[in-house]
Design a protein around this motif. Structure first.
Motif, PDB file in Angstrom:
ATOM      1  N   LEU A   1       0.787  -1.192  -0.074  1.00 45.25           N
ATOM      2  CA  LEU A   1       0.094   0.050  -0.010  1.00 45.25           C
ATOM      3  C   LEU A   1       0.954   1.228   0.126  1.00 45.25           C
ATOM      4  O   LEU A   1       0.592   2.229  -0.780  1.00 45.25           O
ATOM      5  N   THR A   2       2.042   1.245   0.806  1.00 45.63           N
ATOM      6  CA  THR A   2       2.720   2.434   0.918  1.00 45.63           C
ATOM      7  C   THR A   2       3.326   2.603  -0.537  1.00 45.63           C
ATOM      8  O   THR A   2       3.649   4.102  -1.004  1.00 45.63           O
ATOM      9  N   SER A   3       3.676   1.682  -1.506  1.00 44.51           N
ATOM     10  CA  SER A   3       4.023   2.094  -2.920  1.00 44.51           C
ATOM     11  C   SER A   3       3.119   2.837  -3.643  1.00 44.51           C
ATOM     12  O   SER A   3       3.520   3.665  -4.257  1.00 44.51           O
ATOM     13  N   TYR A   4       2.049   2.507  -3.508  1.00 45.86           N
ATOM     14  CA  TYR A   4       0.815   3.296  -4.131  1.00 45.86           C
ATOM     15  C   TYR A   4       0.565   4.512  -3.477  1.00 45.86           C
ATOM     16  O   TYR A   4       0.122   5.599  -4.211  1.00 45.86           O
ATOM     17  N   ILE A   5       0.437   4.581  -2.250  1.00 45.70           N
ATOM     18  CA  ILE A   5       0.447   5.859  -1.788  1.00 45.70           C
ATOM     19  C   ILE A   5       1.629   6.900  -2.192  1.00 45.70           C
ATOM     20  O   ILE A   5       1.223   7.928  -2.588  1.00 45.70           O
ATOM     21  N   LEU A   6       2.867   6.532  -2.314  1.00 44.02           N
ATOM     22  CA  LEU A   6       3.875   7.342  -2.786  1.00 44.02           C
ATOM     23  C   LEU A   6       3.710   7.640  -4.390  1.00 44.02           C
ATOM     24  O   LEU A   6       3.999   8.830  -4.686  1.00 44.02           O
ATOM     25  N   LYS A   7       2.976   6.931  -5.004  1.00 44.65           N
ATOM     26  CA  LYS A   7       2.804   7.071  -6.509  1.00 44.65           C
ATOM     27  C   LYS A   7       1.731   8.245  -6.460  1.00 44.65           C
ATOM     28  O   LYS A   7       1.547   9.094  -7.550  1.00 44.65           O
ATOM     29  N   LYS A   8       1.034   8.621  -5.405  1.00 43.21           N
ATOM     30  CA  LYS A   8      -0.008   9.789  -5.488  1.00 43.21           C
ATOM     31  C   LYS A   8       0.760  10.987  -4.998  1.00 43.21           C
ATOM     32  O   LYS A   8       0.109  12.165  -4.973  1.00 43.21           O
ATOM     33  N   ASN A   9       1.858  11.028  -4.728  1.00 44.65           N
ATOM     34  CA  ASN A   9       2.830  12.240  -4.391  1.00 44.65           C
ATOM     35  C   ASN A   9       2.296  12.887  -3.243  1.00 44.65           C
ATOM     36  O   ASN A   9       1.869  14.339  -3.300  1.00 44.65           O
ATOM     37  N   PRO A  10       2.257  12.223  -1.871  1.00 46.61           N
ATOM     38  CA  PRO A  10       1.955  13.088  -0.807  1.00 46.61           C
ATOM     39  C   PRO A  10       3.024  13.975  -0.234  1.00 46.61           C
ATOM     40  O   PRO A  10       4.081  13.778  -0.705  1.00 46.61           O
TER      41      PRO A  10
END
Length: 100
Positions: A43-52
């Motif tokens: 999930l962390t990888s996908y969160i990072l793709k969203k540019n937090p």
């Protein structure tokens, strides 16, 4: 291969379609994000793709926390602690989006 520890109630999220649904629920871009129990970091990888703006993860398991450090280098802030022992008001000065 990492095995889930039943003593910690671990279950690892691996279904990419579910991960995509979870990360599309809200706008993450330029937001503060807290992930509780990132496990293997799927999930962390996908969160990072969203540019937090910033991603903080709290992982109790020492081995998993170490793996996250190796996998993400300095892209995330890792707190290797039990979430129940954390005073969440000290993590951010503004509101954050929480995934867990």
């Amino acid at each position: 291969m990492i095995k889930a520890k039943k003593s910690l109630g671990q279950n690892f999220l691996i279904d990419k379609k579910i991960i995509e649904k979870i990360t599309s629920i809200t706008n993450i871009k330029n937001k503060l994000v807290l992930e509780i129990g990132p496990g293997t970091g799927n999930l962390t990888s996908y969160i990072l793709k969203k540019n937090p703006k910033k991603l903080v993860v709290i992982e109790k398991d020492n081995e998993l926390a170490s793996n996250l450090e190796n996998k993400f280098n300095n892209q995330i802030s890792i707190i290797n602690e039990d979430i129940l022992k954390i005073n969440e008001t000290t993590l951010f000065t503004d509101k954050a989006i929480v995934f867990g």
